[in-house]
Motif scaffolding. Structure first.
Motif, mmCIF file in Angstrom:
data_model
loop_
_atom_site.group_PDB
_atom_site.id
_atom_site.type_symbol
_atom_site.label_atom_id
_atom_site.label_comp_id
_atom_site.label_asym_id
_atom_site.label_seq_id
_atom_site.Cartn_x
_atom_site.Cartn_y
_atom_site.Cartn_z
ATOM 1 N N ALA A 24 0.831 -1.209 0.000
ATOM 2 C CA ALA A 24 0.000 0.000 0.000
ATOM 3 C C ALA A 24 0.865 1.258 0.000
ATOM 4 O O ALA A 24 0.556 2.232 -0.712
ATOM 5 C CB ALA A 24 -0.933 -0.005 1.212
ATOM 6 N N LEU A 25 1.935 1.269 0.776
ATOM 7 C CA LEU A 25 2.843 2.420 0.786
ATOM 8 C C LEU A 25 3.497 2.613 -0.579
ATOM 9 O O LEU A 25 3.589 3.737 -1.087
ATOM 10 C CB LEU A 25 3.914 2.254 1.865
ATOM 11 N N PHE A 26 3.947 1.517 -1.176
ATOM 12 C CA PHE A 26 4.555 1.578 -2.499
ATOM 13 C C PHE A 26 3.565 2.140 -3.518
ATOM 14 O O PHE A 26 3.908 2.997 -4.340
ATOM 15 C CB PHE A 26 5.016 0.171 -2.917
ATOM 16 N N THR A 27 2.323 1.686 -3.454
ATOM 17 C CA THR A 27 1.294 2.154 -4.380
ATOM 18 C C THR A 27 0.958 3.615 -4.144
ATOM 19 O O THR A 27 0.721 4.360 -5.099
ATOM 20 C CB THR A 27 0.035 1.277 -4.246
ATOM 21 N N ALA A 28 0.954 4.051 -2.896
ATOM 22 C CA ALA A 28 0.657 5.452 -2.592
ATOM 23 C C ALA A 28 1.778 6.370 -3.067
ATOM 24 O O ALA A 28 1.523 7.468 -3.560
ATOM 25 C CB ALA A 28 0.429 5.632 -1.092
ATOM 26 N N VAL A 29 3.022 5.930 -2.932
ATOM 27 C CA VAL A 29 4.171 6.762 -3.299
ATOM 28 C C VAL A 29 4.437 6.727 -4.803
ATOM 29 O O VAL A 29 4.771 7.750 -5.405
ATOM 30 C CB VAL A 29 5.432 6.324 -2.512
ATOM 31 N N PRO A 31 2.230 5.578 -7.665
ATOM 32 C CA PRO A 31 0.998 5.006 -8.222
ATOM 33 C C PRO A 31 1.126 4.567 -9.683
ATOM 34 O O PRO A 31 0.597 3.520 -10.060
ATOM 35 C CB PRO A 31 -0.034 6.121 -8.053
ATOM 36 N N ALA A 32 1.810 5.329 -10.502
ATOM 37 C CA ALA A 32 1.928 4.965 -11.918
ATOM 38 C C ALA A 32 2.729 3.673 -12.085
ATOM 39 O O ALA A 32 2.337 2.774 -12.846
ATOM 40 C CB ALA A 32 2.572 6.098 -12.713
ATOM 41 N N PHE A 33 3.856 3.572 -11.380
ATOM 42 C CA PHE A 33 4.659 2.362 -11.487
ATOM 43 C C PHE A 33 3.927 1.170 -10.883
ATOM 44 O O PHE A 33 4.013 0.056 -11.408
ATOM 45 C CB PHE A 33 6.026 2.531 -10.831
ATOM 46 N N ALA A 34 3.214 1.376 -9.778
ATOM 47 C CA ALA A 34 2.470 0.281 -9.154
ATOM 48 C C ALA A 34 1.414 -0.255 -10.113
ATOM 49 O O ALA A 34 1.201 -1.467 -10.212
ATOM 50 C CB ALA A 34 1.825 0.750 -7.857
ATOM 51 N N LEU A 35 0.764 0.639 -10.851
ATOM 52 C CA LEU A 35 -0.234 0.218 -11.830
ATOM 53 C C LEU A 35 0.426 -0.566 -12.960
ATOM 54 O O LEU A 35 -0.084 -1.605 -13.387
ATOM 55 C CB LEU A 35 -0.968 1.443 -12.372
ATOM 56 N N LYS A 36 1.561 -0.104 -13.424
ATOM 57 C CA LYS A 36 2.292 -0.812 -14.469
ATOM 58 C C LYS A 36 2.754 -2.176 -13.958
ATOM 59 O O LYS A 36 2.657 -3.184 -14.662
ATOM 60 C CB LYS A 36 3.496 0.013 -14.936
ATOM 61 N N PHE A 37 3.241 -2.222 -12.726
ATOM 62 C CA PHE A 37 3.694 -3.473 -12.126
ATOM 63 C C PHE A 37 2.535 -4.466 -12.016
ATOM 64 O O PHE A 37 2.695 -5.650 -12.289
ATOM 65 C CB PHE A 37 4.305 -3.194 -10.752
ATOM 66 N N LEU A 38 1.349 -3.974 -11.636
ATOM 67 C CA LEU A 38 0.165 -4.821 -11.577
ATOM 68 C C LEU A 38 -0.133 -5.404 -12.957
ATOM 69 O O LEU A 38 -0.461 -6.581 -13.083
ATOM 70 C CB LEU A 38 -1.044 -4.028 -11.071
ATOM 71 N N ASN A 46 -3.272 -3.363 -21.139
ATOM 72 C CA ASN A 46 -3.889 -2.070 -20.875
ATOM 73 C C ASN A 46 -4.550 -2.086 -19.498
ATOM 74 O O ASN A 46 -5.769 -2.034 -19.385
ATOM 75 C CB ASN A 46 -4.910 -1.755 -21.974
ATOM 76 N N VAL A 47 -3.759 -2.123 -18.452
ATOM 77 C CA VAL A 47 -4.295 -2.206 -17.093
ATOM 78 C C VAL A 47 -5.031 -0.926 -16.698
ATOM 79 O O VAL A 47 -5.921 -0.962 -15.859
ATOM 80 C CB VAL A 47 -3.185 -2.562 -16.086
ATOM 81 N N GLU A 48 -4.694 0.198 -17.306
ATOM 82 C CA GLU A 48 -5.371 1.458 -16.985
ATOM 83 C C GLU A 48 -6.863 1.364 -17.266
ATOM 84 O O GLU A 48 -7.664 2.030 -16.614
ATOM 85 C CB GLU A 48 -4.767 2.623 -17.782
#
Length: 89
Positions: A24-29, A31-38, A46-48
């Motif tokens: 959660a901290l990683f995603t909050a700090v 967010p764009a990379f966390a979405l790409k990582f997901l 196209n996870v967006e």
């Protein structure tokens, strides 16, 4: 060897709680990379399209953490109890 189901469950629950907090901290700090990582983890191009506008709030954090902790404890306890039953000679 018998497992202590409660101690194993508590250890697994603490591990999942720590992992959830770090994620959660990683995603909050980041967010764009966390979405790409997901997207990489789920093999989505196209996870967006599916999770592009997700925001981390304190309420969402707590509402995500509580079931993770509950289910981890319950399932680990069941696993340990079954292990103990199956290893009895």
């Amino acid at each position: 060897m018998q497992l202590n189901a409660k101690k194993l469950s508590l250890a697994a629950t603490a591990t999942m709680g720590i992992t959830y907090i770090i994620c959660a901290l990683f995603t909050a700090v980041f967010p764009a990379f966390a979405l790409k990582f997901l997207g990489w983890m789920m093999h989505l191009v196209n996870v967006e399209k599916f999770a592009g506008d997700v925001q981390i709030t304190f309420g969402g954090f707590v509402l995500g953490l509580l079931p993770i902790l509950f289910y981890t404890f319950i399932f680990t306890y069941i696993l340990a109890a079954l292990y103990n039953r199956f290893t009895k000679a």
